[in-house]
Design a protein around this motif. Structure first.
Motif, PDB file in Angstrom:
ATOM      1  N   THR A   1     -18.810  10.830   3.667  1.00  0.00           N
ATOM      2  CA  THR A   1     -19.883  11.707   3.217  1.00  0.00           C
ATOM      3  C   THR A   1     -19.689  13.126   3.739  1.00  0.00           C
ATOM      4  OG1 THR A   1     -21.206  10.944   5.111  1.00  0.00           O
ATOM      5  CG2 THR A   1     -21.552   9.842   3.007  1.00  0.00           C
ATOM      6  N   SER A   2     -18.895  13.306   4.783  1.00  0.00           N
ATOM      7  CA  SER A   2     -18.590  14.640   5.306  1.00  0.00           C
ATOM      8  C   SER A   2     -17.629  15.395   4.397  1.00  0.00           C
ATOM      9  CB  SER A   2     -17.969  14.529   6.699  1.00  0.00           C
ATOM     10  OG  SER A   2     -16.716  13.847   6.636  1.00  0.00           O
ATOM     11  N   GLY A   3     -16.961  14.660   3.480  1.00  0.00           N
ATOM     12  CA  GLY A   3     -15.958  15.262   2.618  1.00  0.00           C
ATOM     13  C   GLY A   3     -14.545  15.017   3.096  1.00  0.00           C
ATOM     14  N   ASN A   4     -14.387  14.476   4.306  1.00  0.00           N
ATOM     15  CA  ASN A   4     -13.051  14.159   4.813  1.00  0.00           C
ATOM     16  C   ASN A   4     -12.431  13.044   3.981  1.00  0.00           C
ATOM     17  OD1 ASN A   4     -13.430  16.032   6.799  1.00  0.00           O
ATOM     18  ND2 ASN A   4     -13.666  14.573   8.474  1.00  0.00           N
ATOM     19  N   VAL A   5     -11.129  13.176   3.703  1.00  0.00           N
ATOM     20  CA  VAL A   5     -10.403  12.198   2.906  1.00  0.00           C
ATOM     21  C   VAL A   5      -9.363  11.521   3.780  1.00  0.00           C
ATOM     22  CG1 VAL A   5      -8.895  11.859   0.907  1.00  0.00           C
ATOM     23  CG2 VAL A   5     -10.745  13.543   0.804  1.00  0.00           C
ATOM     24  N   GLY A   6      -9.366  10.207   3.781  1.00  0.00           N
ATOM     25  CA  GLY A   6      -8.404   9.454   4.564  1.00  0.00           C
ATOM     26  C   GLY A   6      -7.526   8.597   3.679  1.00  0.00           C
ATOM     27  N   ILE A   7      -6.219   8.709   3.846  1.00  0.00           N
ATOM     28  CA  ILE A   7      -5.255   7.843   3.170  1.00  0.00           C
ATOM     29  C   ILE A   7      -4.548   7.041   4.257  1.00  0.00           C
ATOM     30  CG2 ILE A   7      -3.188   7.740   1.718  1.00  0.00           C
ATOM     31  CD1 ILE A   7      -4.036  10.403   0.498  1.00  0.00           C
ATOM     32  N   GLY A   8      -4.745   5.735   4.244  1.00  0.00           N
ATOM     33  CA  GLY A   8      -4.185   4.899   5.298  1.00  0.00           C
ATOM     34  C   GLY A   8      -5.096   4.781   6.499  1.00  0.00           C
ATOM     35  N   THR A   9      -6.242   5.451   6.462  1.00  0.00           N
ATOM     36  CA  THR A   9      -7.236   5.354   7.522  1.00  0.00           C
ATOM     37  C   THR A   9      -8.624   5.367   6.921  1.00  0.00           C
ATOM     38  OG1 THR A   9      -8.164   6.409   9.505  1.00  0.00           O
ATOM     39  CG2 THR A   9      -7.171   7.862   7.867  1.00  0.00           C
ATOM     40  N   THR A  10      -9.518   4.566   7.494  1.00  0.00           N
ATOM     41  CA  THR A  10     -10.895   4.523   7.005  1.00  0.00           C
ATOM     42  C   THR A  10     -11.803   5.449   7.812  1.00  0.00           C
ATOM     43  OG1 THR A  10     -11.362   2.610   8.429  1.00  0.00           O
ATOM     44  CG2 THR A  10     -10.656   2.157   6.163  1.00  0.00           C
ATOM     45  N   SER A  11     -11.219   6.139   8.810  1.00  0.00           N
ATOM     46  CA  SER A  11     -11.992   7.065   9.638  1.00  0.00           C
ATOM     47  C   SER A  11     -11.287   8.411   9.722  1.00  0.00           C
ATOM     48  CB  SER A  11     -12.196   6.487  11.042  1.00  0.00           C
ATOM     49  OG  SER A  11     -12.839   5.234  10.990  1.00  0.00           O
ATOM     50  N   PRO A  12     -11.214   9.134   8.610  1.00  0.00           N
ATOM     51  CA  PRO A  12     -10.510  10.424   8.617  1.00  0.00           C
ATOM     52  C   PRO A  12     -11.197  11.442   9.519  1.00  0.00           C
ATOM     53  CG  PRO A  12     -11.708  10.139   6.559  1.00  0.00           C
ATOM     54  CD  PRO A  12     -11.796   8.833   7.282  1.00  0.00           C
ATOM     55  N   SER A  13     -10.398  12.087  10.366  1.00  0.00           N
ATOM     56  CA  SER A  13     -10.929  13.067  11.315  1.00  0.00           C
ATOM     57  C   SER A  13     -10.788  14.492  10.803  1.00  0.00           C
ATOM     58  CB  SER A  13     -10.202  12.940  12.657  1.00  0.00           C
ATOM     59  OG  SER A  13     -10.321  11.633  13.175  1.00  0.00           O
ATOM     60  N   TYR A  14     -10.093  14.668   9.683  1.00  0.00           N
ATOM     61  CA  TYR A  14      -9.817  15.997   9.159  1.00  0.00           C
ATOM     62  C   TYR A  14     -10.095  16.020   7.665  1.00  0.00           C
ATOM     63  CZ  TYR A  14      -7.328  15.975  13.593  1.00  0.00           C
ATOM     64  OH  TYR A  14      -7.011  15.837  14.907  1.00  0.00           O
ATOM     65  N   ASN A  15     -10.037  17.218   7.068  1.00  0.00           N
ATOM     66  CA  ASN A  15     -10.257  17.345   5.627  1.00  0.00           C
ATOM     67  C   ASN A  15      -9.335  16.411   4.847  1.00  0.00           C
ATOM     68  OD1 ASN A  15     -10.629  20.621   6.592  1.00  0.00           O
ATOM     69  ND2 ASN A  15     -12.303  19.557   5.603  1.00  0.00           N
ATOM     70  N   LEU A  16      -8.065  16.338   5.269  1.00  0.00           N
ATOM     71  CA  LEU A  16      -7.125  15.370   4.723  1.00  0.00           C
ATOM     72  C   LEU A  16      -6.390  14.727   5.885  1.00  0.00           C
ATOM     73  CD1 LEU A  16      -5.658  13.954   2.411  1.00  0.00           C
ATOM     74  CD2 LEU A  16      -4.055  15.885   2.330  1.00  0.00           C
ATOM     75  N   HIS A  17      -6.547  13.426   6.017  1.00  0.00           N
ATOM     76  CA  HIS A  17      -5.973  12.679   7.140  1.00  0.00           C
ATOM     77  C   HIS A  17      -5.105  11.560   6.570  1.00  0.00           C
ATOM     78  CE1 HIS A  17      -6.904  10.662  11.311  1.00  0.00           C
ATOM     79  NE2 HIS A  17      -5.639  10.534  10.964  1.00  0.00           N
ATOM     80  N   VAL A  18      -3.789  11.673   6.775  1.00  0.00           N
ATOM     81  CA  VAL A  18      -2.847  10.688   6.256  1.00  0.00           C
ATOM     82  C   VAL A  18      -2.272   9.906   7.432  1.00  0.00           C
ATOM     83  CG1 VAL A  18      -0.725  10.309   4.939  1.00  0.00           C
ATOM     84  CG2 VAL A  18      -2.272  12.184   4.317  1.00  0.00           C
ATOM     85  N   LYS A  19      -2.377   8.587   7.374  1.00  0.00           N
ATOM     86  CA  LYS A  19      -1.886   7.735   8.457  1.00  0.00           C
ATOM     87  C   LYS A  19      -1.014   6.638   7.868  1.00  0.00           C
ATOM     88  CE  LYS A  19      -3.460   4.848  12.312  1.00  0.00           C
ATOM     89  NZ  LYS A  19      -4.661   4.312  13.044  1.00  0.00           N
ATOM     90  N   SER A  20       0.159   6.444   8.453  1.00  0.00           N
ATOM     91  CA  SER A  20       1.080   5.435   7.952  1.00  0.00           C
ATOM     92  C   SER A  20       0.879   4.120   8.691  1.00  0.00           C
ATOM     93  CB  SER A  20       2.530   5.898   8.128  1.00  0.00           C
ATOM     94  OG  SER A  20       2.848   5.993   9.517  1.00  0.00           O
ATOM     95  N   ALA A  21       1.424   3.071   8.115  1.00  0.00           N
ATOM     96  CA  ALA A  21       1.422   1.783   8.789  1.00  0.00           C
ATOM     97  C   ALA A  21       2.433   1.819   9.933  1.00  0.00           C
ATOM     98  CB  ALA A  21       1.770   0.669   7.801  1.00  0.00           C
ATOM     99  N   SER A  22       2.313   0.895  10.850  1.00  0.00           N
ATOM    100  CA  SER A  22       3.211   0.861  11.999  1.00  0.00           C
ATOM    101  C   SER A  22       4.662   0.726  11.547  1.00  0.00           C
ATOM    102  CB  SER A  22       2.848  -0.321  12.906  1.00  0.00           C
ATOM    103  OG  SER A  22       3.730  -0.410  14.000  1.00  0.00           O
ATOM    104  N   GLY A  23       5.531   1.576  12.105  1.00  0.00           N
ATOM    105  CA  GLY A  23       6.955   1.500  11.789  1.00  0.00           C
ATOM    106  C   GLY A  23       7.365   2.273  10.558  1.00  0.00           C
ATOM    107  N   SER A  24       6.438   2.974   9.917  1.00  0.00           N
ATOM    108  CA  SER A  24       6.782   3.752   8.726  1.00  0.00           C
ATOM    109  C   SER A  24       6.344   5.200   8.912  1.00  0.00           C
ATOM    110  CB  SER A  24       6.128   3.160   7.474  1.00  0.00           C
ATOM    111  OG  SER A  24       4.722   3.168   7.601  1.00  0.00           O
ATOM    112  N   HIS A  25       6.873   6.083   8.070  1.00  0.00           N
ATOM    113  CA  HIS A  25       6.571   7.507   8.172  1.00  0.00           C
ATOM    114  C   HIS A  25       5.278   7.840   7.417  1.00  0.00           C
ATOM    115  CE1 HIS A  25      10.491   8.299   9.927  1.00  0.00           C
ATOM    116  NE2 HIS A  25      11.064   7.660   8.930  1.00  0.00           N
ATOM    117  N   ALA A  26       4.542   8.803   7.935  1.00  0.00           N
ATOM    118  CA  ALA A  26       3.393   9.363   7.213  1.00  0.00           C
ATOM    119  C   ALA A  26       3.899  10.621   6.521  1.00  0.00           C
ATOM    120  CB  ALA A  26       2.253   9.690   8.170  1.00  0.00           C
ATOM    121  N   GLU A  27       4.062  10.557   5.220  1.00  0.00           N
ATOM    122  CA  GLU A  27       4.722  11.639   4.488  1.00  0.00           C
ATOM    123  C   GLU A  27       3.870  12.106   3.329  1.00  0.00           C
ATOM    124  OE1 GLU A  27       8.604  11.860   1.611  1.00  0.00           O
ATOM    125  OE2 GLU A  27       8.923  11.064   3.616  1.00  0.00           O
ATOM    126  N   VAL A  28       3.748  13.400   3.198  1.00  0.00           N
ATOM    127  CA  VAL A  28       3.099  14.006   2.041  1.00  0.00           C
ATOM    128  C   VAL A  28       4.167  14.778   1.279  1.00  0.00           C
ATOM    129  CG1 VAL A  28       1.357  15.626   1.227  1.00  0.00           C
ATOM    130  CG2 VAL A  28       0.883  14.199   3.228  1.00  0.00           C
TER     131      VAL A  28
END
Length: 194
Positions: A93-120
């Protein structure tokens, strides 16, 4: 066809129709183009899905100038896109978007699974098309862009100065600072080499 009608002041109005030839169902339209076709001539929501334990609901509609996907809640229910029950993307509801995370701390928060790269990745068809994959930063007063140019160099450009190149790295690894000078603190050193 099967028609459901209401009578208001002596005139009959179709509120829902089931087409015999297509098995399509129409609400607000007598010519449904899909299995369920809902039409509302106003800007209000066409479909509303609600909860039984509070007043929260999801509304989907087509406004005059845009599509509307709206979670109406007095709490903190987020929008979430899932695959087999697993969250892929969450919009809080804050507008933060999370990919790979259900608790985004930033406007866009991308988190990879363990052992993989977080790539945009920002990609264009090819370098000959004239389009440039780039990422821009704007503080409201000045704009800088990082991107791969048509000559395949990686450059930092100044959008507030006719997109002048401030630093460039060629495919051979050469670093170029076209104008100005390089200033480092006394205690710092600049190393070149492998």
């Amino acid at each position: 066809d099967i028609r459901f009608r209401v009578n208001d002041g002596g005139s009959h109005t179709d509120v829902m129709i089931m087409q015999g030839s297509t098995a399509n169902v129409g609400i607000g339209t007598t010519s449904p183009a899909s299995k369920l076709h809902i039409r509302n001539d106003s800007a209000a929501d066409q479909l509303r899905l609600g909860r039984v334990d509070d007043d929260s609901y999801l509304s989907v509609g087509a406004g005059a100038n845009n599509a509307v996907y709206n979670m109406v809640t007095g709490g903190t229910i987020a929008h979430q896109f899932q695959e087999d029950g697993a969250a892929l993307m969450t919009i809080e509801t804050s507008g933060n978007v999370g990919i790979g995370t259900t608790s985004p701390s930033y406007n866009l928060h991308v988190k990879s699974a363990s052992g993989s790269h977080a790539e945009v990745r920002i990609e264009t068809p090819d370098q000959t098309s004239g389009s440039v994959p780039a990422l821009s930063f704007n503080n409201g007063d000045r704009v800088y862009s990082l991107g791969v140019m048509t000559d395949e160099s990686f450059s930092i450009r100044d959008g507030s100065d006719s997109w002048a190149t401030r630093l460039s790295i060629t495919t051979a690894g050469d670093v170029s600072i076209p104008t100005g000078s390089l200033t480092l603190p006394v205690a710092e050193k600049l190393f070149f080499g492998g």
